[in-house]
Design an enzyme around this catalytic site. Structure first.
Site, PDB file in Angstrom:
ATOM      1  N   ASN A 427       0.831  -1.199   0.000  1.00 34.52           N
ATOM      2  CA  ASN A 427       0.000   0.000   0.000  1.00 34.52           C
ATOM      3  C   ASN A 427       0.867   1.251   0.000  1.00 34.52           C
ATOM      4  O   ASN A 427       1.565   1.529   0.985  1.00 34.52           O
ATOM      5  CB  ASN A 427      -0.910   0.029   1.228  1.00 34.52           C
ATOM      6  N   GLU A 428       0.892   1.970  -1.119  1.00 30.73           N
ATOM      7  CA  GLU A 428       1.418   3.332  -1.286  1.00 30.73           C
ATOM      8  C   GLU A 428       2.931   3.453  -1.201  1.00 30.73           C
ATOM      9  O   GLU A 428       3.447   4.576  -1.325  1.00 30.73           O
ATOM     10  CB  GLU A 428       0.749   4.299  -0.281  1.00 30.73           C
ATOM     11  N   ASN A 429       3.684   2.363  -1.039  1.00 29.65           N
ATOM     12  CA  ASN A 429       5.127   2.523  -0.853  1.00 29.65           C
ATOM     13  C   ASN A 429       5.869   2.869  -2.145  1.00 29.65           C
ATOM     14  O   ASN A 429       6.841   3.641  -2.116  1.00 29.65           O
ATOM     15  CB  ASN A 429       5.717   1.255  -0.232  1.00 29.65           C
TER      16      ASN A 429
END
Length: 818
Positions: A427-429
């Site tokens: 998620n979002e990295n």
């Protein structure tokens, strides 16, 4: 305590739960413990701490997560009739040391995997033997790892990336900081002889009309089982097949002719087939068994390039699907409290809101088996994140080995489920690597890219090649594009909530929106329970404590002020914040659905809450449905009528996600705020299956955009779409006038009632907040708009003493700007 009733000399593997007789100890204090459970829930049960969900009690229990704890019990040992006994922990949260009879069995450092220890010799002497599990604070362990591996900038102040634990237990922008520890999943003794099934990987595929299960098996043997002939028998759909093991591996395949296909909800049925594997010795005796339910279906993620960029469309059984979904966070900050019944209630609410996809977010957990079982049954497609979120994750040892072990175990555990359609790396990295300037801060240190682009896709390809893998959410598919490029792959839309206005959703057509959302407070009854004795006010200490987003209340009020005057009284403030959440999500979903097939999905952030909080959820932590839930039911229906801007003018769009054609006769009315019809016409639209029909609104029906007095109404059967050319602040709403009558419920059951509202003026976004009538009350509909003379019947349940005055006090509508 061992309460085994295993028959002497039985060969079949036998499990003995270790759930009774545990105690919890911290320094000199000792109290009863529940297993599965966690320290916080044991302390709550013993009355040692206040409920951290109430008021500001969270602050008073921070010491719990920073302390070390020990669980103790006694195991009754003795002859078992089996060659081997294993002690199995399905989930240890998180950094633990296990001793049996004073001897160290092992150390653990991962909440997301199970552990197995051979305790045969330790138990051979017989008699009661003490078993202890000592937990080190996750804060302490994470800080130690950070000191060893180097500090990294994270989204939140605690080093969640340094320990394999549910990241949001350290706090999030919707969750409290309540770092748990304990045996959060079952503990048992397993007794077995000769061999046991160590891994079962069913590859479920479809070839034409034939369903196929290819079970790839691994066994573990005792000394006496070495070299013995072992056989596996696979049964599925009334068919069976057998195969012998070559050393410790075997593959056995069964085919089911004329298999019925599993479909997402709304697209077909969800037939499930019992799938069983038996492990037998040379004499045919059953040594071990494994069983799950499987569903036959194909899944493809179409990311083909086209004239619009790079697609992102889920294809089930050859059918392209617009995913109507939500994001899922852990349903309780203490996940050991989430029962199968609670999963079913929450997921039933999700399905009833019209959803067909649930994304399990990467800052939480791999959910319990009952979560995925329920999704299988309800037809909810599962997008499963691997557990990385909003932080740079070091790739050195020992963390890399832990990551690989947890990924391999959970891929194998979850792959039987037909509902699981996508593995996602993080998620979002990949996005925040550039957004938060990690490259400069890390100066070459690892940050997780090797997990998302190398390790995890390799594990999925080796272990579960029947499903697609995607590296991240968001992710454009390549470093050739910005990771959060709306034209490529999946997209997160957060600038709208954080800095601009929800009307800006209209500025682009992403290929797939995997996160977007707008905040609102929880329901009134939930606030009353969570903030006892506090006067409800958006800026009161308790209310502010239950708002975890940075400048959350400021963003709420700035977002509201673009459309309405921010009221001073809390009741109006609460209603308008709920309404603004509805308006924001509706703006995005209607726009994106109208652009199918360019846009192929929208996943609202989020469906649920883990404690009472102002958040993006559609259902609050007390399981009460916010107005957004009702709006999702409209937005995600197979047929959606909406008015959208096209080439600078309004157009009517009939969105048809059903398999039958839809040919609505749409009644268009240009109306004045005082209720007069200024112009009217009926137009015909023709939306074939899985298509969108669009027709420009005739010029004479377009409401004037300069006077703030005109609006457009489009009706097709029981569907209605509205178009106001100006924002609410500029529109000349009349003071809403309506009559209210209350009668018995339609079924006559106690606690049910019918509220009939009849409009005398335009009544925009009427809402009955049923929980204001009684904490148990629920209404059957959310916000709706009535024209003068129109009536609506609202069914209410859970209301024991209905009366019109109470109903009127619980009704809210848009009022003229002052």
């Amino acid at each position: 305590m061992d309460t085994s009733t295993t028959p002497p000399h039985s060969r079949t593997r036998h499990a003995v739960p270790l759930t009774e007789g545990w105690t919890l100890r911290h320094e000199q204090e000792q109290l009863p413990a529940q297993v599965p459970g966690c320290v916080h829930t044991d302390l709550l049960a013993a009355g040692r701490i206040p409920d951290p969900f109430v008021g500001r009690n969270e602050l008073d229990v921070q010491w719990v997560g920073k302390a070390d704890w020990q669980y103790d019990t006694v195991v009754d040992a003795g002859p078992t009739g089996h060659e081997r006994t294993d002690l199995v922990f399905e989930g240890l949260d998180t950094v633990a040391e296990i001793t049996l009879g004073g001897q160290l069995l092992g150390r653990t450092a991962n909440m997301h995997r199970s552990y197995r220890f051979d305790v045969t010799r330790a138990l051979a002497a017989g008699g009661p033997i003490p078993l202890s599990v000592r937990f080190t604070s996750a804060f302490t362990a994470a800080e130690q790892t950070r000191a060893r591996m180097g500090a990294r900038e994270e989204a939140y102040p605690h080093p969640a990336s340094m320990v394999r634990k549910m990241a949001c237990s350290f706090g999030w922008d919707w969750g409290p900081t309540l770092a748990t520890c304990g045996m959060w999943r079952p503990v048992r003794l397993e007794r077995w002889s000769t061999a046991r099934l160590a891994a079962v990987r069913p590859l479920v595929t479809v070839d034409g009309t034939t369903g196929r299960v290819e079970a790839r098996l691994e066994v573990e043997r005792t000394a006496s089982g070495a070299g013995q002939t072992l056989t596996a028998v696979l049964r599925v759909g009334g068919r069976s097949a057998a195969a012998r093991f070559d050393d410790d591996r075997a593959t056995v395949t069964a085919e089911v002719p004329d298999a019925r296909l599993w479909w997402p909800r709304g697209h077909g049925e969800q037939p499930l087939y019992d799938c069983e594997v038996e492990l037998r010795d040379a004499d045919g005796a059953v040594l071990d068994t494994w069983s799950r339910r499987v569903g036959f279906r194909t899944v493809v993620l179409d990311t083909s390039p086209d004239e619009h960029g790079t697609g992102f469309t889920v294809v089930i059984n050859g059918k392209r699907i617009f995913a109507r979904g939500v994001n899922w966070i852990p349903d309780d900050v203490f996940p050991s409290r989430i029962t199968p019944e609670r999963y079913r209630r929450r997921l039933r609410q999700t399905a009833d809101a019209g959803c067909d996809m649930v994304r399990v977010w990467g800052g939480g957990i791999f959910e319990s088996e009952s979560f995925y079982d329920t999704c299988d049954e309800l037809g909810l497609m599962v997008w499963q994140d691997f557990l990385f979120a909003c932080a740079p994750y070091p790739e050195g040892q020992p963390l890399r080995s832990e990551v690989e072990a947890e990924a391999r175990e959970n891929v194998v555990r979850l792959m039987p489920h037909a509902s699981l359609v996508l593995w996602n790396g993080n998620n979002e990295n990949l996005w925040t690597y550039g957004l938060w300037n990690w490259e400069e801060q890390l100066r070459g240190d690892s940050w997780g890219e090797g997990y998302y682009l190398a390790l995890l896709p390799r594990i999925v390809a080796e272990t579960d090649p029947t499903r697609p893998y995607w590296a991240g959410s968001p992710w454009s598919g390549s470093w050739d594009h910005h990771p959060d490029d709306p034209a490529h792959g999946c997209f997160h839309s957060w600038d709208v909530w954080n800095t601009t206005d929800y009307t800006d959703y209209l500025d682009s057509v992403p290929r797939f929106v995997s996160e977007f959302g707008w905040q609102a407070p929880p329901t009134h009854a939930t606030l009353r329970r969570a903030l006892p004795g506090e006067e409800l006010d958006a800026h009161a200490p308790g209310f502010t404590h239950h708002q975890k987003a940075e400048d959350g209340t400021g963003k709420l009020e700035r977002g509201l002020a673009r459309h309405f005057a921010v009221p001073e009284d809390f009741d109006s403030w609460h209603y308008l914040m709920q309404l603004n959440q509805v308006r924001a999500v509706a703006t995005g979903v209607e726009h994106w659905r109208s652009h199918w097939p360019v846009c192929a999905g929208a996943l609202v952030w989020q469906i649920n809450d883990c404690w009472p909080v102002s958040s993006w959820a559609a259902v609050d932590s007390d399981e009460r449905r916010k107005p957004l839930w009702y709006e999702l039911r409209r937005l995600y229906a197979d047929r959606l009528l909406t008015v959208q801007p096209r080439d600078g003018a309004p157009a009517v769009c009939a969105v048809n996600q059903g398999d039958a054609p839809w040919r609505p006769a749409v009644r268009l009315r240009r109306m004045h705020a005082d209720g007069r019809v200024l112009a009217e016409r009926t137009v015909d639209l023709d939306a074939g299956p899985q298509t969108v029909a669009t027709l420009a609104v005739p010029e004479e029906l377009r409401p004037a955009a300069d006077g703030g007095q005109e609006f457009l109404v489009a009706d097709a059967g029981d569907l209605r779409a509205l178009h106001f050319p100006v924002r609410d602040l500029a529109f000349g709403y009349p003071e809403p006038e309506f009559e209210v009558e209350v009668g018995a419920g339609g079924d006559g059951a106690p606690g049910s009632a019918t509220v009939v509202v009849t409009a005398r003026t335009l009544v925009r976004d009427l809402l009955l907040q049923a929980d204001r009538l009684a904490p148990t009350a629920e209404a059957d509909r959310g916000v709706l708009t009535l024209l003068p003379g129109e009536s609506v019947r609202i069914a209410v349940t859970g209301w024991q003493d209905p009366d019109a005055a109470s109903a009127r006090a619980a009704l809210f509508a848009v009022r003229p700007a002052r």
